[in-house]
Write a protein that holds these residues in place. Structure first.
Motif: not given
Length: 282
Positions: A29, A55, A82, A84, A113, A115-116
């Motif tokens: 990630n 992200f 993704e 955000l 981030l 929290t993802r």
């Protein structure tokens, strides 16, 4: 004989070993700005046979063009991305642009981030550890991983190895976030950021006609004009007529209420923090 290539291979192996230990067979990630470091990290993971998830946080701290470029690059290289949306100006310490702004900004954005995902990497490289970067403290407090720094990869090595392993635009010019266009202890508004973003876009279009690689920043310096900071080394590339054209670009942006003035500096500050425009601490 220990060659340069052997050193690069060694650092790539250190990077692979670190990421494999942290993520195993799960995707790596990555907090992805679309800048050189996060692109290199994503590309290197792919080169090393590791899966990736990207992200990207869009908000007033980044230009719309940077978000579009990040989306385009991820799509062209088949990386899942993704996007955000967060507004760091909602944090009082960021809005007032305290000297610790970067710490509070990164703390808020990376907490969001996290929290993802349970585990997250950023693009901090080894050269960043030698500068004044309060945001690094936030990364450490949140246990965000910095694989490039862990592998001992400097900015220069990232460019050189990136070229060797097929990274496109390995000489990408650094573009610090738009909050760095204001001095510390200056209250920032979204309108001011948007105005400077539009002016920088116009200047980039003007420079694109002659020399698109000239680095510059448009900055609020507490004067009746906005400064267009350009390295002294590029002065010879700018004719008098081009300078007038650049300075006229500000008159098209009524929201700023200020004219533009080109200011040549010995060094272009990445993380501007005082009115001389030369920040030797980061």
């Amino acid at each position: 004989m220990f060659t340069e290539q052997a050193m690069f291979n060694s650092k790539l192996e250190r990077l692979r070993a670190f990421l494999s230990e942290q993520f195993g067979k799960e995707p790596v990630n990555i907090a992805f700005s679309g800048g050189l470091d996060s692109r290199f990290l994503a590309h290197a993971c792919d080169y090393l046979g590791l899966k990736v998830r990207l992200f990207h946080i869009s908000g007033p701290h980044l230009s719309l063009q940077e978000t579009k470029d990040a989306e385009r690059w991820a799509k062209n290289h088949d990386f899942p991305l993704e996007v955000l949306v967060q507004n760091p100006l909602k944090v009082p310490e960021v809005k007032c642009n305290l000297r610790t702004r970067c710490f509070h900004c990164k703390k808020g954005l990376f907490s969001f981030l996290l929290t993802r995902v349970n585990k997250l990497c950023d693009g901090t490289n080894h050269s960043d550890l030698e500068c004044y970067r309060p945001g690094i403290r936030a990364l450490k407090e949140l246990n965000v991983l910095s694989p490039l720094a862990e592998a001992g990869l400097s900015k220069t090595e990232i460019r050189t190895i990136g070229k060797e392993i097929g990274l496109d635009n390995f000489n990408q010019v650094s573009k610090p976030c738009l909050l760095t266009r204001f001095p510390y202890n200056f209250e920032i508004t979204t309108e001011q950021i948007n105005s400077i973003e539009k002016i920088e876009q116009r200047i980039q279009e003007i420079l694109g006609e002659v020399s698109p690689e000239i680095p510059f920043r448009v900055r609020e310096i507490g004067e009746p004009y906005l400064a267009v900071h350009i390295p002294e080394s590029h002065r010879a590339s700018l004719s008098d007529s081009l300078i007038r054209k650049i300075e006229h670009a500000g008159s098209l942006e009524a929201a700023s209420g200020k004219a533009l003035k080109i200011v040549f500096l010995p060094v272009l500050s990445g993380y501007f923090d005082h009115l001389s425009g030369i920040n030797k601490e980061g």
